[in-house]
Design an enzyme around this catalytic site. Structure first.
Site, mmCIF file in Angstrom:
data_model
loop_
_atom_site.group_PDB
_atom_site.id
_atom_site.type_symbol
_atom_site.label_atom_id
_atom_site.label_comp_id
_atom_site.label_asym_id
_atom_site.label_seq_id
_atom_site.Cartn_x
_atom_site.Cartn_y
_atom_site.Cartn_z
ATOM 1 N N HIS A 298 0.880 -1.184 0.000
ATOM 2 C CA HIS A 298 0.000 0.000 0.000
ATOM 3 C C HIS A 298 0.912 1.227 0.000
ATOM 4 O O HIS A 298 1.676 1.426 -0.939
ATOM 5 C CB HIS A 298 -0.920 -0.114 1.226
ATOM 6 C CG HIS A 298 -2.097 0.804 1.265
ATOM 7 N ND1 HIS A 298 -2.445 1.633 0.239
ATOM 8 C CD2 HIS A 298 -3.037 1.019 2.245
ATOM 9 C CE1 HIS A 298 -3.544 2.312 0.566
ATOM 10 N NE2 HIS A 298 -3.909 1.957 1.795
ATOM 11 N N HIS B 143 -1.700 -2.073 -9.698
ATOM 12 C CA HIS B 143 -2.733 -1.527 -8.817
ATOM 13 C C HIS B 143 -3.955 -2.423 -8.877
ATOM 14 O O HIS B 143 -4.285 -2.926 -9.954
ATOM 15 C CB HIS B 143 -3.113 -0.101 -9.264
ATOM 16 C CG HIS B 143 -3.798 0.671 -8.213
ATOM 17 N ND1 HIS B 143 -5.139 0.527 -7.940
ATOM 18 C CD2 HIS B 143 -3.331 1.592 -7.328
ATOM 19 C CE1 HIS B 143 -5.462 1.328 -6.947
ATOM 20 N NE2 HIS B 143 -4.395 1.981 -6.549
ATOM 21 N N ASP C 226 2.664 5.933 -6.614
ATOM 22 C CA ASP C 226 3.925 5.929 -5.880
ATOM 23 C C ASP C 226 5.147 5.992 -6.781
ATOM 24 O O ASP C 226 6.254 6.229 -6.304
ATOM 25 C CB ASP C 226 4.029 4.652 -5.025
ATOM 26 C CG ASP C 226 3.051 4.682 -3.871
ATOM 27 O OD1 ASP C 226 2.775 5.781 -3.371
ATOM 28 O OD2 ASP C 226 2.557 3.614 -3.480
#
Ligand code: CMC
Length: 381
Positions: A223, A263, A318
């Site tokens: 995460h 994802h 990210d």
């Protein structure tokens, strides 16, 4: 009743929400109907907070009042600073400092009771959001052997964080890039940390417990922890003078996942990654270009040469945030806490929304163990 097990709760819908809309096939993200591109470009993070909590964009007067309330709440009680000092002495991860710091704030809250009503939950949420940047900046300075700085009265949340962290007011591009990054991380449906916060709040526990739990859930490498991993990958490539493709090949041959790729919801490039890539490129234009170059080399290799996107594995939020933060002078282990400091707004907004028609969240598990064991006394085992 079906006893089909939905591992990872894939595709299971557990609540209705008007907060964020994600189209994972087309790479679209909306907060309350507004595109993430427009919000990142034209709104400040404070406006986004107001939008998430109140349901609409603020007028100028509403924003001024909301901003003033947040600014009044930014300072930390002395004992919270002392708690952070003791964590710095044992070199705790900043995510630990943030989780502990938020928890330590609760006894100071004038409304610290359980089962808060909406107004109490909202005030607690605002206080937490106002103080999280101060906790993190103070922690960074304490572990460098410096004293924390008081919040700057004239700076917005993003610029004030950078000021409290570095001791210098950021330039325009730095302040805008960081403000955008906060907006981009604010909310994202029922991700693991938001779900955690909502599960906690569904017991009518207060917002401090919900946010503390959310921080714990976000800390994992699947995460929020991935942004630190991306930057550490880039630093390792740089320090060893490696070709980024060589690093990727080595990781893949060890069966490792590439951090910042893939994802559960997006099957194409994450729209937040597109915007952060642009910020990373702009910062590279006025500073060092190598971080941006490494990331684009990796992205091109994985997507164009290896065709990973055809299998739904593309850059996520990210992948480019790390190089943006690094170019703003922020160390890699602060990236996940920065994600938390923004995502706390989504946690709190979901808690407020869920509690309007609260139902205790209590799923089932399918028992697969023994059912007819005979008890043997401890002497005979
Ligand atoms: N690198 C290489 N292969 C990958 C990656 C990756 N980063 N991500 C997924 N895959 C492969 C995976 O090995 C699997 O292949 P196979 O079917 O051959 O075993 C396939 O894609 C499906 O993987 P999955 O684990 O079933 O997919 P998921 O939807 O559960 O994974 C994920 C989502 C985020 C956990 C995963 O993509 C991952 O571990 N990514 C790296 C960590 C990361 O960047 N996390 C940040 C997510 S975005 C920010 C946030 O929400 O916090």
């Amino acid at each position: 009743m079906s006893d089909e097990v939905h591992k990872g709760l894939d595709d299971v819908v557990v609540a209705e929400s008007q907060l964020s809309y994600i189209d994972g096939e087309n790479g679209q993200l909306l907060y309350r109907g507004y595109s993430i591109q427009d919000l990142a470009e034209y709104a400040t993070f404070e406006e986004v907070l107001f939008l998430l909590f109140e349901g609409e964009l603020p007028t100028k007067e509403q924003l001024d009042e909301f901003t003033a309330t947040i600014r009044e709440e930014r300072s930390l009680p002395d004992d919270v600073i002392e708690t952070l000092r003791s964590l710095a002495a044992v070199d705790a991860h900043p995510m630990t400092a943030l989780r502990t710091g938020v928890s330590a704030l609760e006894p100071h809250d004038p409304d610290q009771r359980l089962d808060p009503d909406r107004n109490v939950a909202l005030s607690q949420g605002r206080r937490i959001l106002a103080k999280m940047p101060t906790i993190l900046a103070a922690y960074e300075r304490l572990r460098l052997g410096k004293e924390p700085l008081d919040p700057h009265p004239d700076l917005n949340l993003a610029a004030n964080f950078l000021y409290m962290l570095t001791g210098e007011e950021p330039d325009e591009i730095g302040a805008k890039s960081f403000d955008q990054a906060l907006t981009l991380h604010a909310d994202h449906g029922f991700n693991a940390s938001t779900f955690t916060a909502v599960v906690i709040a569904s017991t009518r526990a207060n917002v401090y417990s919900a946010v503390t739990g959310g921080i714990g859930a976000l800390s994992g490498p699947l995460h929020g922890g991935a942004n630190q991993d991306v930057m550490e990958m880039l630093i390792e490539i740089d320090e060893n003078g490696m070709d980024p493709i060589e690093w990727i090949e080595e990781a893949r041959s060890n069966g490792e996942r590439v951090p910042g790729f893939g994802h559960r919801v997006y099957k194409v490039k994450d729209p937040r990654a597109e915007i952060l890539q642009e910020r990373s490129r702009e910062l590279a234009d006025v500073g060092e270009s190598k971080w941006y170059d490494y990331t684009t080399t990796i992205e091109n290799y994985l997507t164009e040469d290896l065709g990973l996107t055809e299998n739904g594995i593309a850059p996520n939020v990210d992948f480019y945030s790390g190089s943006v933060y690094y170019q703003l002078g922020i160390p890699a282990d602060m990236y996940t806490p920065i994600f938390a400091m923004s995502r706390a707004s989504g946690w709190i907004a979901h808690v407020l929304e869920y509690q309007e028609e609260n139902r205790l969240i209590r799923p089932l598990s399918k028992y697969t163990g023994e059912t007819d064991n005979e008890f043997i006394s401890i002497e005979e085992r």
